[in-house]
Motif scaffolding. Sequence first.
Motif, short mmCIF file in Angstrom:
data_model
loop_
_atom_site.label_atom_id
_atom_site.label_comp_id
_atom_site.label_asym_id
_atom_site.label_seq_id
_atom_site.Cartn_x
_atom_site.Cartn_y
_atom_site.Cartn_z
N PRO A 172 0.79 -1.17 0.09
CA PRO A 172 -0.07 0.09 -0.11
C PRO A 172 0.87 1.18 0.10
CG PRO A 172 -0.85 -1.54 1.69
CD PRO A 172 0.47 -1.99 1.05
N TYR A 173 2.07 1.23 0.63
CA TYR A 173 2.78 2.37 0.79
C TYR A 173 3.36 2.58 -0.64
CZ TYR A 173 6.99 5.36 2.20
OH TYR A 173 7.86 6.28 2.30
N LYS A 202 2.29 1.60 -3.54
CA LYS A 202 0.90 2.13 -4.48
C LYS A 202 0.72 3.42 -4.15
CE LYS A 202 -3.63 1.11 -5.70
NZ LYS A 202 -4.91 0.00 -5.61
N ASP A 203 0.86 3.95 -3.30
CA ASP A 203 0.63 5.56 -2.75
C ASP A 203 1.58 6.25 -3.40
OD1 ASP A 203 -0.76 7.72 -1.53
OD2 ASP A 203 1.09 7.76 -0.45
N LYS A 204 2.80 5.84 -3.39
CA LYS A 204 3.93 6.61 -3.83
C LYS A 204 4.32 6.35 -5.32
CE LYS A 204 5.16 7.94 0.40
NZ LYS A 204 4.91 9.47 0.82
N HIS A 245 -2.47 -3.69 4.23
CA HIS A 245 -3.11 -2.58 5.13
C HIS A 245 -3.09 -2.83 6.35
CE1 HIS A 245 -4.41 -0.80 1.45
NE2 HIS A 245 -5.07 -1.68 0.75
#
Length: 308
Positions: A101-102, A104-106, A289
């Motif tokens: 998730p980290y 994907k956010d970046k 997550h």
Amino acid sequence: MSDTHLVQASAIVENAHVGPGLVPFVKSFFDQPTNTVSYVVHDPATHKAAVIDSVLDFDPAAGRTSFASADTIIAYVKSENLKVTWLLETHAHADHLSAAPYLKDKLGGTLAIGREIIHVQNVFGKIFNEGTEFARDGSEFDRLFEDGDRFQIGGLEAMALHLPGHTLADLAYVIGDAVFTGDTLFMPDYGTARADFPGGDSRQLFRSIRRLMELPERTRLFHCHDYKAAGRDSFAWETTVGAQRASNVHVHEGVTEDDFVTMRDARDATLSMPRLILPSIQVNMRGGHLPEQESNGTRYLKLPLDVL
């Protein structure tokens, strides 16, 4: 009956050597605290890339997460001007937390895993007494792969192969002439994965490994872990199908299914649970997550007693 998906996977491997630019470039990132290898694999022609089995740093004594390992991947992706289109998980790991998730956010990208993650979610959802807010339908992921599903990384042909045994949900990813095996196989001098987790099965594991070993001999294999076999001084994680056939200490050619099952079950009975299995499974079955914050603004992980 022929294995149609394996025939197609073999064709992807062989076709990678037919034309220029069809062989993927693979960069590895080794996390020694968890003995985990993450990969960035990209198409040299288009600079499209996938990140495989990323690591979220976790200090269990302090209950603290951090992002140094993931940030190293981000820095590499940016330095090479890559465009991440896939975040691939080979299974719900029991030894490290996913940083998907980290990342994907970046960096963006589609988060994918095998469809059997739904079975894992149901088994461990009961163990952790998850409530109705945890759907157990795989919806934490963007894509659930079936055996033989094909996809692209830029101009690179790729395929998911279902390889149950270590867990029910394990996948390998065939990308050009490279195969990312997850935990199913280790280096030839170390052997094979354990098969005693819920949903694991040593007989299935043997058959999955034999399936992998039917790929062309020169197929490059990239493994998710290395623990340095006795007598080896350095970590290693890349080998070939040919080398595994010839010299894997647990499952080289000539080892029968019954012999393997006897060995694997006896060996597994001596193994302790992985150090991070309880936090890892809770997080990884959710696609990386973390649990939602509670009323005091803090997230909590559960520690089920006397269950595993």
